[in-house]
Design a protein around this motif. Structure first.
Motif, PDB file in Angstrom:
ATOM      1  N   ALA A 134       0.837  -1.195   0.000  1.00 19.42           N
ATOM      2  CA  ALA A 134       0.000   0.000   0.000  1.00 19.42           C
ATOM      3  C   ALA A 134       0.877   1.253   0.000  1.00 19.42           C
ATOM      4  CB  ALA A 134      -0.919  -0.001   1.209  1.00 19.42           C
ATOM      5  N   PHE A 135       1.985   1.220   0.742  1.00 13.70           N
ATOM      6  CA  PHE A 135       2.900   2.359   0.740  1.00 13.70           C
ATOM      7  C   PHE A 135       3.581   2.499  -0.615  1.00 13.70           C
ATOM      8  CE2 PHE A 135       3.201   1.178   5.352  1.00 13.70           C
ATOM      9  CZ  PHE A 135       2.330   2.161   5.745  1.00 13.70           C
ATOM     10  N   PHE A 136       3.971   1.344  -1.154  1.00 13.53           N
ATOM     11  CA  PHE A 136       4.566   1.325  -2.494  1.00 13.53           C
ATOM     12  C   PHE A 136       3.608   1.990  -3.481  1.00 13.53           C
ATOM     13  CE2 PHE A 136       5.511  -1.010  -6.467  1.00 13.53           C
ATOM     14  CZ  PHE A 136       6.869  -0.828  -6.541  1.00 13.53           C
ATOM     15  N   GLY A 137       2.346   1.610  -3.389  1.00 14.99           N
ATOM     16  CA  GLY A 137       1.338   2.188  -4.273  1.00 14.99           C
ATOM     17  C   GLY A 137       1.133   3.661  -3.998  1.00 14.99           C
ATOM     18  N   PHE A 138       1.153   4.026  -2.720  1.00 16.57           N
ATOM     19  CA  PHE A 138       0.948   5.438  -2.385  1.00 16.57           C
ATOM     20  C   PHE A 138       2.053   6.283  -3.010  1.00 16.57           C
ATOM     21  CE2 PHE A 138       0.660   9.307  -0.039  1.00 16.57           C
ATOM     22  CZ  PHE A 138      -0.691   9.437   0.204  1.00 16.57           C
ATOM     23  N   PHE A 157      -1.743  -2.947  -6.287  1.00 15.79           N
ATOM     24  CA  PHE A 157      -1.116  -2.959  -4.963  1.00 15.79           C
ATOM     25  C   PHE A 157      -1.958  -3.742  -3.967  1.00 15.79           C
ATOM     26  CE2 PHE A 157      -0.460   1.052  -7.192  1.00 15.79           C
ATOM     27  CZ  PHE A 157       0.854   0.851  -7.559  1.00 15.79           C
ATOM     28  N   ASP A 158      -2.069  -5.028  -4.189  1.00 14.34           N
ATOM     29  CA  ASP A 158      -2.910  -5.827  -3.307  1.00 14.34           C
ATOM     30  C   ASP A 158      -2.065  -6.518  -2.247  1.00 14.34           C
ATOM     31  OD1 ASP A 158      -1.598  -7.432  -4.996  1.00 14.34           O
ATOM     32  OD2 ASP A 158      -3.317  -8.576  -5.684  1.00 14.34           O
ATOM     33  N   LEU A 207       1.109  -8.520  -3.195  1.00 10.96           N
ATOM     34  CA  LEU A 207       2.385  -7.817  -3.371  1.00 10.96           C
ATOM     35  C   LEU A 207       3.048  -7.589  -2.011  1.00 10.96           C
ATOM     36  CD1 LEU A 207       4.282  -6.487  -5.426  1.00 10.96           C
ATOM     37  CD2 LEU A 207       3.073  -4.361  -5.053  1.00 10.96           C
ATOM     38  N   SER A 208       2.231  -7.266  -1.002  1.00  4.13           N
ATOM     39  CA  SER A 208       2.780  -7.110   0.352  1.00  4.13           C
ATOM     40  C   SER A 208       3.459  -8.392   0.804  1.00  4.13           C
ATOM     41  CB  SER A 208       1.668  -6.767   1.338  1.00  4.13           C
ATOM     42  OG  SER A 208       1.280  -5.450   1.199  1.00  4.13           O
ATOM     43  N   ILE A 209       2.791  -9.499   0.529  1.00  3.88           N
ATOM     44  CA  ILE A 209       3.347 -10.789   0.939  1.00  3.88           C
ATOM     45  C   ILE A 209       4.624 -11.068   0.157  1.00  3.88           C
ATOM     46  CG2 ILE A 209       2.895 -13.259   0.986  1.00  3.88           C
ATOM     47  CD1 ILE A 209      -0.043 -12.532   1.445  1.00  3.88           C
ATOM     48  N   GLN A 210       4.608 -10.673  -1.123  1.00  2.00           N
ATOM     49  CA  GLN A 210       5.819 -10.874  -1.915  1.00  2.00           C
ATOM     50  C   GLN A 210       6.988 -10.068  -1.352  1.00  2.00           C
ATOM     51  OE1 GLN A 210       3.868 -10.468  -5.812  1.00  2.00           O
ATOM     52  NE2 GLN A 210       5.615 -11.571  -6.596  1.00  2.00           N
TER      53      GLN A 210
END
Lengths: 362, 297
Positions: A88-92, A262-263, A266-269
């Motif tokens: 989510a931060f990556f997406g932000f 950005f789901d 992706l965080s898990i990855q």
């Protein structure tokens, strides 16, 4: 954290020498050679190119993901907090950079760091619960923040363009327009080197040591005068700064940012990269990212090779490859945690130690 | 104000809430017994529902036979998972244990998509009638069944942990592993049993939900929805899990009502539990019934 083995007779006589980024002159030379090789990678002389376009895209991908993964490693590996909301931060960061550029006309050169600072602010807000809770409660809180931010992306038309996504301008330096992947590669490489040096230097400073102290024994750290709340929240800020840079680079590379990208997966990855690379290892973040990017690609290659033979052309494997790739990521995380919890960085140190001590391994 | 709609939504919320409660209970069971936060709980539902669906459609088994076979399969599955994956993780830091279950969750999700596809598949009809009329409200018989089954499970759990030898042994293990071991209880066995029960009961919830809404990969989202419920109830309280599940179920549907009537934001239904989750964590991290850990020097 085991130090890299040094040769017999290589004594450090000052703290200064003991806390250098590279333990020996040779390892520094290796790193410089590595960067030099990477600089040569996108060169095209006449009709001959050092690496094909395909490899350049992979390297760029590794670059921006590795920056974000490094940020997560500061949070998870060095401070011992877990975040399930890194994407989510990556997406932000990606949306913020595109938004600053599109709406206020901030040049891309400046919008990337500005977007990262904006992401830092968001990270600090999301990190506030970290002052009170830790461990699995924090994991669950960050999971909630992932869904809340994702919902925000889908909702905030003014910021993200809603379901149609937002366009991002290509990178430009003071009027010079960067064109093509081969030139953008240098932008990512420059950021990668700067961010990795930044993180390595952070870990040599008081703040970096405070973060490690919070991880190793937070009560002792507090007794020794480390402000727990400050550093817990701060590490969220630092990690989202890195994520913001990575995300902004991603936005200006693809030049289009979609809300769905950005789901939680992706965080898990990202967490997988950090764990496979090695928790609390700067180089490990890079190794883990390389592994995580190349694993699905390697599966595609394998399937392509197998398809040529007649027993490899199984429709369920060929058509279901996307699912198998996802399964492989999950399996890799599980297997690494069971068999090599210290990650690739540890494995790398062992290989180095083997050759340094050869032929007497004791 | 649309009273009838509100009432319908509250009833729906209560019914869904009991299902949440059951899954939350399974989650809590694993957490209490083996101190593992199971992020793969939703995949238990998913696997159970798909296996049952596959047995019913592929082999045309009658429902009860397919259902029993599913339960047996899930029991073996839970034990194998615990022995192969979770047992090596005993003594590892919390982050590693969480990550293992997350890894398992995306692994099983992907494998299930690979085996059964991404589309919703309806269960073969089990009840002849579509809906039952109770006090003027439409309730699907499968939902009624789910409510009854959920209540039965809850009663069964209460009996199991209060009176049965195995249940008492599990409670002793949850209370203090070393003491339990010195009393002759096999802690390893208890861990495996807790995973087996959790997998079985979760699969049951998955099947019930699948009968109503069809089986699809979206079932695994239950595993994430369960977090607001368990945190609200307190992570290590079985009663809390049930209460939390009910509250979250009703809250979801109330959010939908408020959203539909006044706010018109859309999607508030899905996101409201997470706002509640963050609030609870900020105000009362140990939930309504959880034991508070007090740290002293």
């Amino acid at each position: 954290m085991a130090q890299a083995l040094t040769r017999c007779g290589d004594f450090k006589t000052s703290y200064r020498a003991d806390t250098t980024i590279f333990p020996s002159a040779r390892s520094r030379a290796f790193a410089l050679v590595g960067v030099a090789l990477l600089i040569a990678a996108p060169l095209q002389i006449g009709g001959f190119s050092v690496l094909s376009d395909y490899w350049i895209t992979l390297l760029i991908q590794i670059g921006y993901l590795a920056i974000a993964a490094l940020g997560l490693n500061v949070l998870v590996g060095f401070t011992g907090q877990i975040s399930l909301g890194h994407s989510a931060f990556f997406g932000f960061g990606a949306f913020a950079s595109a938004y600053l550029n599109n709406t206020y006309g901030v040049p891309v050169f400046f919008s990337i760091p500005l977007a990262a600072l904006w992401t830092t602010a968001v990270g600090l807000i999301v990190g506030i619960p970290a002052g009170r809770i830790k461990g699995l409660y924090l994991a669950i809180a960050t999971l909630a923040s992932q869904f809340i931010l994702q919902d925000f992306f889908a909702r905030a038309d003014w910021f993200t363009g809603g379901s149609s996504g937002s366009l991002a301008a290509p990178f430009a330096v003071f009027g010079y327009q960067i064109s093509g992947d081969r030139q953008y590669f240098y932008v990512v490489l420059a950021y990668l080197v700067v961010m990795y040096l930044l993180a390595a230097n952070l870990m040599r400073s008081r703040d970096g040591r405070a973060l490690v102290a919070v991880r190793d024994h937070y009560l002792s750290a507090e007794v020794m005068g480390v402000n727990l709340t400050k550093y817990r929240v701060l590490s969220f800020g630092i990690s989202s700064f890195f994520a913001g840079i990575g995300g902004a680079l991603y936005a200006h590379y693809l030049q289009y940012v979609s809300v769905e990208a950005f789901d939680i997966l992706l965080s898990i990855q990202f967490l997988g990269m950090v764990i496979i690379g090695g928790l609390g290892s700067i180089m490990g973040s890079l190794l883990g990212t390389i592994f995580m990017v190349l694993l699905p690609e390697a599966m595609s290659w394998a399937v392509n090779i197998l398809r040529a033979t007649d027993w490899g052309n199984v429709p369920s494997i060929v058509n279901g490859l996307a699912f198998l790739k996802q399964a492989a990521i999950g399996l890799a995380i599980v297997l690494f945690l069971i068999f090599e919890p210290d990650g690739l960085a540890h494995r790398w140190r062992q290989i180095k130690a083997y050759w340094k001590l050869y032929p007497f391994s004791y | 104000m649309n009273v009838e709609l509100l009432l319908q939504l509250v009833v729906n919320g209560l019914i869904l809430g009991t299902l949440y409660g059951v899954v939350a209970m399974c989650f809590t069971l694993i957490y209490k017994a083996s101190q593992v936060v199971n992020f793969a709980q939703g995949e238990f539902l998913l696997i159970g529902a798909w296996v049952c669906w596959w047995l019913l459609t592929e082999f045309q088994l009658p429902f009860y036979a397919g259902f029993l076979l599913t339960l047996v399969f899930m029991m073996v599955f839970g034990i194998v998972l615990q022995v192969l994956v979770l047992r090596p993780m005993i003594g590892e830091p919390v982050i590693s244990v969480i990550m293992v279950t997350i890894g398992l969750s995306i692994f099983f999700q992907a494998i299930m998509k690979w085996l059964f596809g991404v589309f919703t598949q309806p269960f073969p009809p089990i009840f002849p009638i579509r809906s039952v009329d109770i006090f003027g409200l439409n309730v699907q018989p499968a939902y009624l069944m789910s409510m009854v089954i959920s209540l039965l499970i809850m009663a069964g759990f209460a009996w199991f942990f209060k009176y049965s030898r195995l249940g008492l042994a599990m409670r002793a293990t949850a209370f203090n592993q070393q003491v339990a071991q010195s009393l002759g209880i096999s802690v390893k066995q208890m861990f495996a049993v807790s995973w087996a029960i959790s997998a079985m009961v979760s699969a049951l919830a998955g099947v019930v939900f699948g009968i109503v809404n069809g089986v699809s990969p979206a079932l695994s989202f239950f595993g994430i929805k369960v977090f607001p419920a368990v945190i609200l109830g307190g992570l290590d309280s079985i009663v809390g899990a049930v209460v939390g599940g009910l509250i979250i179920g009703v809250l979801e549907n109330l959010a939908e009502y408020v959203d539909g009537q006044w706010l018109n934001l859309g999607n508030l239904y899905a996101i409201a539990p997470f706002y509640a989750l963050v609030l609870i964590l900020m105000i009362k991290p140990y939930g309504l019934f959880g034991t508070e850990k007090i740290e002293r020097l």
